[in-house]
Design a protein around this motif. Sequence first.
Motif, mmCIF file in Angstrom:
data_model
loop_
_atom_site.group_PDB
_atom_site.id
_atom_site.type_symbol
_atom_site.label_atom_id
_atom_site.label_comp_id
_atom_site.label_asym_id
_atom_site.label_seq_id
_atom_site.Cartn_x
_atom_site.Cartn_y
_atom_site.Cartn_z
ATOM 1 N N PRO A 298 0.802 -1.232 0.000
ATOM 2 C CA PRO A 298 0.000 0.000 0.000
ATOM 3 C C PRO A 298 0.829 1.272 0.000
ATOM 4 O O PRO A 298 0.278 2.360 -0.161
ATOM 5 N N TRP A 299 2.136 1.179 0.201
ATOM 6 C CA TRP A 299 3.021 2.341 0.137
ATOM 7 C C TRP A 299 4.404 1.869 -0.312
ATOM 8 O O TRP A 299 4.709 0.668 -0.256
ATOM 9 N N PRO A 300 5.257 2.786 -0.754
ATOM 10 C CA PRO A 300 6.576 2.387 -1.284
ATOM 11 C C PRO A 300 7.442 1.713 -0.220
ATOM 12 O O PRO A 300 7.279 1.921 0.980
ATOM 13 N N MET A 301 8.378 0.922 -0.708
ATOM 14 C CA MET A 301 9.342 0.261 0.161
ATOM 15 C C MET A 301 10.218 1.311 0.855
ATOM 16 O O MET A 301 10.559 2.338 0.264
ATOM 17 N N PRO A 302 10.615 1.099 2.111
ATOM 18 C CA PRO A 302 11.552 2.015 2.755
ATOM 19 C C PRO A 302 12.855 2.117 1.959
ATOM 20 O O PRO A 302 13.305 1.144 1.346
ATOM 21 N N LYS A 303 13.441 3.286 1.983
ATOM 22 C CA LYS A 303 14.708 3.491 1.277
ATOM 23 C C LYS A 303 15.907 3.002 2.083
ATOM 24 O O LYS A 303 16.964 2.708 1.515
ATOM 25 N N ALA A 304 15.761 2.921 3.387
ATOM 26 C CA ALA A 304 16.858 2.462 4.241
ATOM 27 C C ALA A 304 17.103 0.973 4.022
ATOM 28 O O ALA A 304 16.198 0.233 3.622
ATOM 29 N N PRO A 305 18.312 0.493 4.272
ATOM 30 C CA PRO A 305 18.586 -0.947 4.151
ATOM 31 C C PRO A 305 17.764 -1.757 5.147
ATOM 32 O O PRO A 305 17.548 -1.327 6.284
ATOM 33 N N TRP A 306 17.305 -2.924 4.720
ATOM 34 C CA TRP A 306 16.575 -3.792 5.641
ATOM 35 C C TRP A 306 17.549 -4.384 6.655
ATOM 36 O O TRP A 306 18.756 -4.444 6.416
ATOM 37 N N LYS A 307 17.009 -4.868 7.788
ATOM 38 C CA LYS A 307 17.873 -5.321 8.878
ATOM 39 C C LYS A 307 17.701 -6.785 9.279
ATOM 40 O O LYS A 307 18.640 -7.388 9.791
ATOM 41 N N PHE A 308 16.493 -7.352 9.079
ATOM 42 C CA PHE A 308 16.256 -8.711 9.559
ATOM 43 C C PHE A 308 15.510 -9.535 8.516
ATOM 44 O O PHE A 308 14.660 -9.022 7.793
ATOM 45 N N TYR A 309 15.842 -10.827 8.502
ATOM 46 C CA TYR A 309 15.108 -11.816 7.720
ATOM 47 C C TYR A 309 14.459 -12.790 8.698
ATOM 48 O O TYR A 309 15.039 -13.137 9.730
ATOM 49 N N GLN A 310 13.255 -13.246 8.361
ATOM 50 C CA GLN A 310 12.577 -14.232 9.201
ATOM 51 C C GLN A 310 11.511 -14.937 8.379
ATOM 52 O O GLN A 310 11.115 -14.456 7.307
ATOM 53 N N GLU A 311 11.034 -16.079 8.887
ATOM 54 C CA GLU A 311 9.952 -16.806 8.229
ATOM 55 C C GLU A 311 8.838 -17.052 9.233
ATOM 56 O O GLU A 311 9.104 -17.476 10.364
ATOM 57 N N TRP A 312 7.607 -16.782 8.803
ATOM 58 C CA TRP A 312 6.421 -17.043 9.620
ATOM 59 C C TRP A 312 5.702 -18.223 8.983
ATOM 60 O O TRP A 312 4.966 -18.065 8.012
ATOM 61 N N ASN A 313 5.901 -19.399 9.521
ATOM 62 C CA ASN A 313 5.479 -20.631 8.850
ATOM 63 C C ASN A 313 4.341 -21.360 9.570
ATOM 64 O O ASN A 313 4.194 -21.262 10.786
ATOM 65 N N ARG A 314 3.545 -22.079 8.775
ATOM 66 C CA ARG A 314 2.459 -22.933 9.255
ATOM 67 C C ARG A 314 1.560 -22.175 10.229
ATOM 68 O O ARG A 314 1.384 -22.543 11.383
ATOM 69 N N ALA A 315 0.983 -21.114 9.718
ATOM 70 C CA ALA A 315 0.240 -20.150 10.540
ATOM 71 C C ALA A 315 -1.255 -20.439 10.561
ATOM 72 O O ALA A 315 -1.874 -20.668 9.520
ATOM 73 N N ILE A 316 -1.811 -20.410 11.753
ATOM 74 C CA ILE A 316 -3.247 -20.537 11.970
ATOM 75 C C ILE A 316 -3.775 -19.163 12.363
ATOM 76 O O ILE A 316 -3.283 -18.550 13.319
ATOM 77 N N PHE A 317 -4.764 -18.678 11.644
ATOM 78 C CA PHE A 317 -5.356 -17.367 11.916
ATOM 79 C C PHE A 317 -6.779 -17.555 12.445
ATOM 80 O O PHE A 317 -7.623 -18.157 11.775
ATOM 81 N N LEU A 318 -7.041 -17.023 13.627
ATOM 82 C CA LEU A 318 -8.388 -16.991 14.187
ATOM 83 C C LEU A 318 -8.800 -15.527 14.318
ATOM 84 O O LEU A 318 -8.093 -14.742 14.969
#
Length: 241
Positions: free
Chosen positions: A14-34
Motif C-alpha cells: 500500500p506504500w513504497p518500500m523504505p529506502k533504508a537498508p533492511w535489517k532482519f530476515y525471518q519466516e512465519w510458517n504454518r500459521a493458523i489465523f483466528l
Amino acid sequence: MTTREILNDAGHRPWPMPKAPWKFYQEWNRAIFLHWEVDYDELKKLVPANLEIDLIEGKPWVSLVAFTMEKIRPRYLPAFKPISDFDEVNVRTYVKFANKTGVYFLSIEGGKKLSCQVAKSISQLPYRYSKITRSQNQYKTHNAEFDDRLDIQFHIEESIEKKSVLDEWLTERYALFQDFGKAINAFDIQHIQWPMNNIRVENLDVNYPRFKALFSGYPDKIHYSEGVQVIAWGKQKVLTQ
C-alpha cells in the motif's frame, strides 16, 4: 525465494518500500489465523490513545495468530536455530498511525525462554514465555503468568484461490506499531501475499482471561497459511509525549 525476489515482489504494497537498508530476515510458517469481530469500546480500552483503531465496514477486529517463527537473523549473519526457531502466538488488532495501516500486538508469546529474551531486547516488543507444543494437527499453549490457554486441533483443507476483501484486510499488513514508554515504535515489513488454505477445526479452546470481552464465542473467520518469508526494517521511534 531470495531476498531480492521478495523485495521485487512489491506490487501489492500500500506504500513504497523504505529506502533504508533492511535489517532482519525471518519466516512465519504454518500459521493458523483466528479472527473475531469485536466491540469497539471494549477494544479501545486496550489500545494506546495515539493509535487509531482501523475499521472495515465500521467494525474492528482482533486476531489470534499461532505459527512457527524460523530462520530469524540479522541481515549479515546466519540464523542460529536454538534461538531463531520457535513457536509463537500473538494476539493483534488493526490500527492506523502516521498515514499507514498496520497491526498492534495485545499479546506476544514465544515457546523458548531465551528466544523471548533476545527478541524482546532487540525489538522492544512485549514477548513473554509460554509453554507451546505443536504437532501436525494440533497447536497447544499455556502461559502460567496470565493463565492464557489455546488448544486447537485441525485439518488443513483446500487452498483459497480468490480471497475476499476481508481476507486481505486481515492479513496483508506491512507495518507494526507498538507502544514503548513515551513512544510508538514503528516497523516496516515486506513479504509476498499470504498463500491461504481453508481449515477444518476439530476442537478449539481459547481462554485468555484478560481478553474475555473480545474472544466471545467461535471465531468469525479462520485461515491457515504455509507461511511467508519476511524482510524487516529497524524500528523507528516516534515520541508521543
